[in-house]
Motif scaffolding. Structure first.
Motif, PDB file in Angstrom:
ATOM      1  N   GLY A   1       0.810  -1.207   0.000  1.00 40.20           N
ATOM      2  CA  GLY A   1       0.000   0.000   0.000  1.00 40.20           C
ATOM      3  C   GLY A   1       0.839   1.249   0.000  1.00 40.20           C
ATOM      4  O   GLY A   1       2.065   1.211  -0.138  1.00 40.20           O
ATOM      5  N   GLU A   2       0.167   2.353   0.178  1.00 35.60           N
ATOM      6  CA  GLU A   2       0.839   3.636   0.080  1.00 35.60           C
ATOM      7  C   GLU A   2       0.249   4.593   1.106  1.00 35.60           C
ATOM      8  O   GLU A   2      -0.979   4.750   1.182  1.00 35.60           O
ATOM      9  CB  GLU A   2       0.608   4.211  -1.316  1.00 35.60           C
ATOM     10  N   VAL A   3       1.127   5.221   1.866  1.00 35.04           N
ATOM     11  CA  VAL A   3       0.623   6.235   2.814  1.00 35.04           C
ATOM     12  C   VAL A   3       0.437   7.543   2.053  1.00 35.04           C
ATOM     13  O   VAL A   3       1.007   7.718   0.978  1.00 35.04           O
ATOM     14  CB  VAL A   3       1.609   6.449   3.984  1.00 35.04           C
ATOM     15  N   PRO A   4      -0.355   8.456   2.607  1.00 33.34           N
ATOM     16  CA  PRO A   4      -0.496   9.767   1.954  1.00 33.34           C
ATOM     17  C   PRO A   4       0.871  10.411   1.782  1.00 33.34           C
ATOM     18  O   PRO A   4       1.775  10.198   2.593  1.00 33.34           O
ATOM     19  CB  PRO A   4      -1.352  10.565   2.939  1.00 33.34           C
ATOM     20  N   ALA A   5       1.001  11.192   0.704  1.00 35.40           N
ATOM     21  CA  ALA A   5       2.291  11.816   0.389  1.00 35.40           C
ATOM     22  C   ALA A   5       2.760  12.673   1.556  1.00 35.40           C
ATOM     23  O   ALA A   5       1.956  13.244   2.310  1.00 35.40           O
ATOM     24  CB  ALA A   5       2.150  12.672  -0.861  1.00 35.40           C
ATOM     25  N   ALA A   6       4.064  12.760   1.697  1.00 35.51           N
ATOM     26  CA  ALA A   6       4.640  13.591   2.746  1.00 35.51           C
ATOM     27  C   ALA A   6       4.289  15.054   2.477  1.00 35.51           C
ATOM     28  O   ALA A   6       4.067  15.433   1.325  1.00 35.51           O
ATOM     29  CB  ALA A   6       6.152  13.401   2.773  1.00 35.51           C
ATOM     30  N   PRO A   7       4.209  15.876   3.538  1.00 37.80           N
ATOM     31  CA  PRO A   7       3.879  17.296   3.321  1.00 37.80           C
ATOM     32  C   PRO A   7       4.881  17.936   2.372  1.00 37.80           C
ATOM     33  O   PRO A   7       6.058  17.595   2.376  1.00 37.80           O
ATOM     34  CB  PRO A   7       3.996  17.896   4.732  1.00 37.80           C
ATOM     35  N   LYS A   8       4.361  18.843   1.556  1.00 37.72           N
ATOM     36  CA  LYS A   8       5.219  19.540   0.594  1.00 37.72           C
ATOM     37  C   LYS A   8       5.828  20.773   1.246  1.00 37.72           C
ATOM     38  O   LYS A   8       5.255  21.363   2.151  1.00 37.72           O
ATOM     39  CB  LYS A   8       4.369  19.981  -0.605  1.00 37.72           C
ATOM     40  N   GLY A   9       6.983  21.152   0.726  1.00 34.31           N
ATOM     41  CA  GLY A   9       7.622  22.367   1.206  1.00 34.31           C
ATOM     42  C   GLY A   9       6.890  23.593   0.691  1.00 34.31           C
ATOM     43  O   GLY A   9       6.209  23.534  -0.333  1.00 34.31           O
ATOM     44  N   PHE A  10       6.980  24.682   1.423  1.00 34.22           N
ATOM     45  CA  PHE A  10       6.376  25.935   0.953  1.00 34.22           C
ATOM     46  C   PHE A  10       7.278  27.110   1.310  1.00 34.22           C
ATOM     47  O   PHE A  10       8.177  26.998   2.159  1.00 34.22           O
ATOM     48  CB  PHE A  10       4.966  26.112   1.504  1.00 34.22           C
ATOM     49  N   ALA A  11       7.003  28.209   0.627  1.00 37.74           N
ATOM     50  CA  ALA A  11       7.855  29.391   0.791  1.00 37.74           C
ATOM     51  C   ALA A  11       7.589  30.046   2.143  1.00 37.74           C
ATOM     52  O   ALA A  11       6.442  30.079   2.620  1.00 37.74           O
ATOM     53  CB  ALA A  11       7.576  30.382  -0.336  1.00 37.74           C
ATOM     54  N   PHE A  12       8.624  30.532   2.733  1.00 43.12           N
ATOM     55  CA  PHE A  12       8.479  31.203   4.033  1.00 43.12           C
ATOM     56  C   PHE A  12       9.500  32.325   4.146  1.00 43.12           C
ATOM     57  O   PHE A  12      10.696  32.126   3.944  1.00 43.12           O
ATOM     58  CB  PHE A  12       8.679  30.189   5.158  1.00 43.12           C
ATOM     59  N   ASP A  13       8.985  33.515   4.470  1.00 43.53           N
ATOM     60  CA  ASP A  13       9.853  34.659   4.705  1.00 43.53           C
ATOM     61  C   ASP A  13      10.004  34.813   6.214  1.00 43.53           C
ATOM     62  O   ASP A  13       9.024  35.047   6.907  1.00 43.53           O
ATOM     63  CB  ASP A  13       9.203  35.909   4.090  1.00 43.53           C
ATOM     64  N   PRO A  14      11.224  34.658   6.739  1.00 39.27           N
ATOM     65  CA  PRO A  14      11.376  34.700   8.205  1.00 39.27           C
ATOM     66  C   PRO A  14      10.906  36.015   8.830  1.00 39.27           C
ATOM     67  O   PRO A  14      10.558  36.043  10.011  1.00 39.27           O
ATOM     68  CB  PRO A  14      12.875  34.491   8.419  1.00 39.27           C
ATOM     69  N   ASP A  15      10.849  37.100   8.019  1.00 39.36           N
ATOM     70  CA  ASP A  15      10.343  38.366   8.570  1.00 39.36           C
ATOM     71  C   ASP A  15       8.870  38.272   8.955  1.00 39.36           C
ATOM     72  O   ASP A  15       8.362  39.082   9.740  1.00 39.36           O
ATOM     73  CB  ASP A  15      10.498  39.493   7.541  1.00 39.36           C
ATOM     74  N   TYR A  16       8.171  37.291   8.374  1.00 42.67           N
ATOM     75  CA  TYR A  16       6.742  37.148   8.660  1.00 42.67           C
ATOM     76  C   TYR A  16       6.505  36.824  10.135  1.00 42.67           C
ATOM     77  O   TYR A  16       5.449  37.120  10.686  1.00 42.67           O
ATOM     78  CB  TYR A  16       6.161  36.067   7.745  1.00 42.67           C
ATOM     79  N   VAL A  17       7.496  36.233  10.790  1.00 47.04           N
ATOM     80  CA  VAL A  17       7.364  35.937  12.228  1.00 47.04           C
ATOM     81  C   VAL A  17       7.061  37.223  12.981  1.00 47.04           C
ATOM     82  O   VAL A  17       6.109  37.307  13.768  1.00 47.04           O
ATOM     83  CB  VAL A  17       8.649  35.273  12.777  1.00 47.04           C
TER      84      VAL A  17
END
Lengths: 799, 357
Positions: free
Chosen positions: A399-415
């Motif tokens: 069988g197959e587990v759901p795909a691993a989470p995908k990477g996404f863009a992140f601007d550290p200034d958003y913190v």
């Protein structure tokens, strides 16, 4: 979720104390519910040694023991058959509270011999649920050693796992967050694979819908039995019952890695294949499974079934509970270990349908790490080989587990932009990495969540991760930007009216009540409600099963309750919602008041209040709320069925613009509510009062009083008894709108001098001359107009 | 002359002897009336010589004036005596009670609600409303509760029976659906509170199936958690009428906010009652956070352009903390003694000029 400090230390290198751990957990978002510390409970209990044991002079089954204790040599009477010289056990002094017995020890003779304390069993210490005789401890333990140390007991931390963090359902996950928060260093969590030496004799098939993925491994030649003390202690510390080594291993991994497993006794399997599929509707109803808890469950097509015998025999409720038929026992020799992945929604529903809340069900319903199937098998293999020996097969993975989470863009200034916290990009990077996120620096960064953090889907989630680990304690307090204030206040007309009504009614002597939005359906139907759409599917009680159509029933019932407590005089009001359908527009805001006049007797014989009292209060309130009171019609006899038909009326601008109803409550309704009458009341629908006109200029019209004296003229008219006096007054007042400013009833008379079926209504008419004093002739003419108008309204001037 | 002297003495004696106004008037008529004795003397003047008239006239007029004065004085004295007698007879026992008048009151929860509204009004918040009977979209889906997620179950929702199309209406479990309704119907900047009734299928010492919440929502450009903290700290200090409060934000999880927090306020529990603004204990008071981007999107707001915060707190509980009502259930009991004990005056409407309470 419960765990102990020593368990945590398996994964976290730390010197932190329990209170320090608890504080760090709280500030990282793991809400600690309580800490159970056995050191407090077992403080008086210490290790002792029996020196002599002689039979009790007066009882065959009792022994009189000489015991070396922390308090010196003591003579203690003991009924346990295993009390014998040389035994190391636990001593409780006089005055100690024994939790398992719920008694405090007092010095009293037992069959004539005074016992100076007590020798304790595991059950008496609540160390085990049952026990046979007093505790038998290692002889090497020194007399006076605290019981908690002798038994290896430690504090248990219990905390609430929010639904977004299934990884906290394993101690390793807690350790990871605490390490990120700086409480210690995370130990290596990786699990070394163990090579299989032969292909698994059991194969697996999955039906992706029922079970997306399944990893398994055959281990032959194991020797099952009780698990070692360290494992038993670990499980009992958090309230789990040790069963046997194989089962205990799966429970340990469930709590250690949030990875539920199942172990089948391979000899009890029918055939060489395990398959997963949805439950089946058979010819004779649904399939059944006798689960490990001994209960029988129906397997519906919504559930995931694990089956053998070519898919025919259910042997487990996937992700929820295994079946009794293939469970492991002390005699188990060959096993098949399951490490699968199930759909959270399916498992949550199966839990609801079956009522099973197992540790596996709880974890699968909240999403188990999709990356944990093979590591789970490997860790189980390692522990089984250590504890039970045996030889592992190769791992089966289908069988197959759901795909691993995908990477996404992140601007550290958003913190900083979202949280207001000042966190350097380096710190942000460090925190995310420590929590298991993959960070690729760049402009912007690319951040990929680990498979056990599917709750993180976007940049705001990352800000929360950084903010909670960096610490909410550093949040700034930043004033909101100033905004121009709304001219004329912020309340809508309806809100302002509700607020004014509250103050006005309280000033008029009514006490505000706040009652539930519910009533029972029968009562609701008495007040024009009880429609199907307003009946709750899951009421809290049968008398609260329906949305209220009116505030009156709750207020009337409140008056009844107060009367039964000896406080019969009640003037109550409520301002709140009533419900007439399930659309937003079907909800109305209503002002209701009731008066149950039972005031204490007074020397002045003043009136108690009646329907005219509530009429006066109602009209004063409507005036206060800016309703067009002068234009209101009093429509008697048209009010709703819960009013006294002869003593109630509507106040309306027209038949379709009913603003309020008032009157005396129908005696039959009061009887149904079991409340003694009379009760008077009114109900205003705020939505029915026209919105006040918005005026840009607030000046009032000029004040221009007449310089001429007003004069009054009295008239008495005979009208039919059933005719409304109000109509006569309205006719008289309208006879000359320029000159007549008021018409008032000052007497109503029936009796001698008035024909049967008639009444005499005496009216005072106020005349305000405008330009010049009126001549006698003019006054005469005006009087004639009044008489003519009254005649049109059915009134005959009384001669 | 002797005659006049005698007459004078005689009339004045009669005036003095008059026991009431009627007797005095008889004396007046007999002396200075049309046919009175002194009036009669005046009529004799015409027949006198000019010399005689001069002396006699002056004497008689003097006599008349003297008698008139005496009568006026006596009359005033008699009138005063008569009034005194009447007033004495009119005495009332003023220790008797005045007519019974019912004393009304405002319910403490509603007083608390008015206080909350007054404080936020000053900070520029408008008051938004929504229905108690909600649909799944507004109560859950738009607020980022995944379908069939355990978080939904934690809400102990009251449901109505499913309709033919399978839709099942519910009683809102929080005031947050008003956030959705507000954001869908108006454009940022948004600054509202939403007070109202909320429902959970729960009934014990600390829960009633109906309770009141107030929701807060601020959406604008550049709003961050620091603004949230300031807003709540400012509110709590005003509400608890203390110079400043110390708060603590703890990370928490709500589906509709990210980051999410629970806020505790520092308090003193040592005296058996809770005092806000001092002490060393913490009291959990509300949940809050930055509105989740999924919620903004569901309401048609671009989360890359606008962001903001939301909070929700229990009004009944705020009232209990401030005014010391020990049991939540009593607040719904409509016991007239309780209402009178904990109720507020009609004239205690909270406002910035006279204070909150």
């Amino acid at each position: 979720m419960k765990f102990t400090l020593s368990w945590l230390k398996d994964h976290l290198e730390t010197t932190a104390t329990v209170p320090e751990i608890v504080a760090a957990m709280t500030m990282a978002g793991l809400e600690v519910e309580h800490v159970i510390d056995p050191a407090t409970k077992l403080a008086p209990f210490t290790v002792c040694k029996i020196v002599e044991a002689a039979r009790h002079p007066n009882a065959d089954r009792l022994q009189v023991c000489q015991v070396d204790t922390v308090d010196g040599r003591k003579e203690i009477v003991c009924g346990a058959p295993n009390a014998r010289p040389g035994l190391t056990t636990i001593y409780a002094p006089i005055g100690a509270y024994v939790p398992g017995l719920d008694v405090t020890l007092v010095e009293k003779p037992v069959r004539g011999v005074v016992s100076n304390g007590m020798l304790c069993s595991a059950a008496e210490l609540e160390y085990a649920s049952e026990s046979d005789g007093i505790m038998e401890l290692e002889g090497s333990l020194a007399v006076g050693t605290p019981a908690v140390d002798a038994l290896g007991l430690e504090a248990v931390i219990d905390f609430e796992v929010t639904p977004n963090r299934p990884d906290w359902l394993g101690v390793a996950g807690i350790a990871r967050d605490l390490a990120a928060a700086g409480v210690g260093t995370l130990k290596d969590l990786s699990i070394a694979p163990i090579a299989g030496t032969y292909p698994s004799p059991i194969s697996v098939t999955v039906d992706g819908e029922a079970c997306p993925a399944f990893a398994g491994r055959y281990i032959r030649g194991v020797k099952n039995g009780p698990s070692p003390k360290w494992l038993q202690d670990r499980l009992t510390a958090i309230g789990l019952r040790p069963i046997n080594a194989l089962v205990d291993v799966t429970n340990l991994i469930s709590y250690d890695r949030a990875r539920p497993l199942h172990v089948y006794d391979a000899h009890k399997l029918s055939g060489t294949q395990i398959s997963t599929r949805l439950g089946r509707h058979g010819e004779h109803g649904d399939e059944h499974l006798i689960a490990l808890d001994g209960k029988t469950y129906e397997l519906t097509p919504e559930m995931c079934v694990i089956a053998d015998a070519n898919g025919e025999r259910p042997i487990g409720l996937g992700g929820v509970m295994g079946g009794e038929s293939t469970g492991c026992s002390e005699d188990t020799v060959d096993v098949f270990v399951e490490s699968a992945w199930f759909e959270p929604i399916r498992i949550a529903q199966t839990g609801r349908t079956t009522g099973i809340a197992s540790d596996a069900q709880y974890r699968f319903a909240r999403t188990v790490d999709t990356g944990s199937l093979v590591p789970g098998i490997e860790l189980a293999t390692k522990l089984i080989l250590e504890l039970c020996g045996g030889e592992p097969s190769e791992v089966v993975y289908v069988g197959e587990v759901p795909a691993a989470p995908k990477g996404f863009a992140f601007d550290p200034d958003y913190v900083g932009q979202l949280s207001g916290l000042a966190v350097t990009p380096e710190k942000t990077h460090q925190i995310l990495a420590a929590l298991g996120f993959d960070v690729v620096l760049g402009s912007p960064w690319t951040v990929t969540p680990p498979t056990f953090r599917r709750d993180v889907e976007g940049k705001a989630d990352l800000v929360e991760e950084v903010a909670r680990i960096a610490g909410y304690g550093a949040l700034p307090s930043t004033p909101l930007p100033e905004v121009p204030r709304a001219v004329g206040g912020i309340l809508t007309a309806k809100q302002a009216r509700a607020r004014a009504a509250r103050r006005a009614l309280a000033a008029a002597g009514y006490a505000e009540a706040v009652t539930f939005s519910f009533t029972n359906r029968k009562t609701a139907s008495l007040f024009g409600g009880g429609q199907d759409v307003l009946v709750l599917a899951n009421p809290i009680a049968s008398e609260l099963d329906c949305m209220r159509p009116s505030l009156l029933p709750n207020l009337i019932e409140a008056a009844g309750r107060n009367a039964r407590q000896g406080f019969a005089d009640a003037a109550l009001f409520e301002i709140g919602p009533t419900f007439h359908g399930d659309k937003p527009a079907d909800q109305r805001t209503v002002v209701s008041a009731i008066l149950a006049p039972k005031a204490p007797r007074g020397w002045d014989k003043a009136a108690q209040g009646d329907v005219f009292t509530v009429k006066a209060d109602l009209l004063a309130l409507l005036e206060e709320l800016g309703a067009p009171v002068a234009s209101l019609q009093t429509a008697q006899g048209s009010a709703s069925s819960w009013w006294h038909p002869g003593r109630s009326a509507r106040l309306q601008l027209g038949p379709k613009a009913v603003m309020a109803e008032f009157g005396e409550i129908h005696p039959a309704v009061l009887k149904a509510l079991d409340v003694a009458g009379p009760v008077f009341g009114f109900e205003i629908t705020l939505e029915a009062i026209p919105e006040p006109k918005k005026k840009s200029i607030k000046t009032k019209p000029a004040f221009s009083p007449s310089a001429l004296m007003p004069l009054t003229r009295d008239f008495a008219f005979l009208v039919e008894k059933a005719k409304a006096a109000g109509d006569l007054v309205k006719a008289a007042a309208g006879a000359d709108k320029a000159l007549i400013t008021a018409a008032r009833v000052f007497d109503v008379y029936e009796g001698p001098g008035v024909p049967d079926g008639f009444k005499s209504v005496a009216i005072e008419v106020v005349v305000q001359p405008r330009e010049a004093t009126l001549t006698d002739a003019e006054i005469e003419a005006l009087s004639a107009k009044v008489v003519a108008a009254a005649e049109k309204a059915g009134g005959k001037l009384r001669s | 002359m002797t005659d006049l002297n005698t007459l004078e003495a005689d009339v004045l004696a009669q005036v003095a002897a008059a026991s009431d106004l009627q007797a005095l008037d008889a004396v007046r008529v007999a002396a200075v009336g049309k046919t009175g004795s002194i009036s009669g003397l005046l009529k004799t003047l015409g027949a006198m010589s000019p010399e005689e008239r001069k002396t006699q006239g002056a004497a008689i007029n003097a006599l008349r004036d003297k008698v008139q004065d005496a009568i006026t004085q006596k009359k005033a004295a008699l009138e005063a005596a008569e009034l005194d007698a009447r007033l004495a007879s009119e005495t009332l026992d003023l220790s008797l009670p005045a007519p019974y008048r019912r004393k009304g009151s405002v319910h403490p929860t509603m007083q608390t609600m008015d206080e909350v509204v007054a404080i936020f009004a000053e900070m520029g918040f408008a008051v938004a409303e929504g229905p108690d009977i909600e649909d799944d979209f507004h109560n859950f889906t738009a607020l980022n509760f995944p379908e069939k997620h355990p978080a939904r179950e934690m809400h102990d929702t009251f449901f109505f029976n499913p309709k033919e199309d399978g839709e099942r209406m519910l009683l809102r479990t929080h005031t947050s659906p008003v956030q959705v309704r507000t954001m869908v119907s108006q454009k940022p900047p948004i600054r509202i509170i939403a007070p109202g009734r909320t429902y959970r299928c729960d009934n014990d010492a600390t829960h009633t199936p109906v309770f009141h919440q107030v929701e807060g929502l601020v959406i604008d450009k550049g709003i961050h958690m620091g603004h949230l903290k300031w807003t709540l700290e400012t509110f709590l200090a005003r509400f608890f009428e203390t110079d400043a409060v110390t708060t603590q934000f703890r990370p928490h999880h709500f589906p509709f906010t990210e980051p999410s927090a629970e806020m505790d306020v520092q308090c003193d529990r040592s005296g058996g009652e809770i005092k806000i603004g001092q002490g060393t204990s913490w009291l959990e008071i509300l949940g809050c956070g930055m509105v989740h981007p999924n919620v903004l999107r569901a309401c048609g707001i671009d989360p890359d352009e606008y962001q903001g915060f939301a909070f929700g707190m229990g009004v009944d509980r705020l009232g209990m903390l401030k005014y010391g009502m020990p049991d939540l259930r009593d607040m719904w009991s409509s016991d007239v003694r309780w209402l009178s004990h904990y109720g507020f005056s009609a004239f205690a409407a909270p406002n910035p000029a006279s204070g909150l309470s």
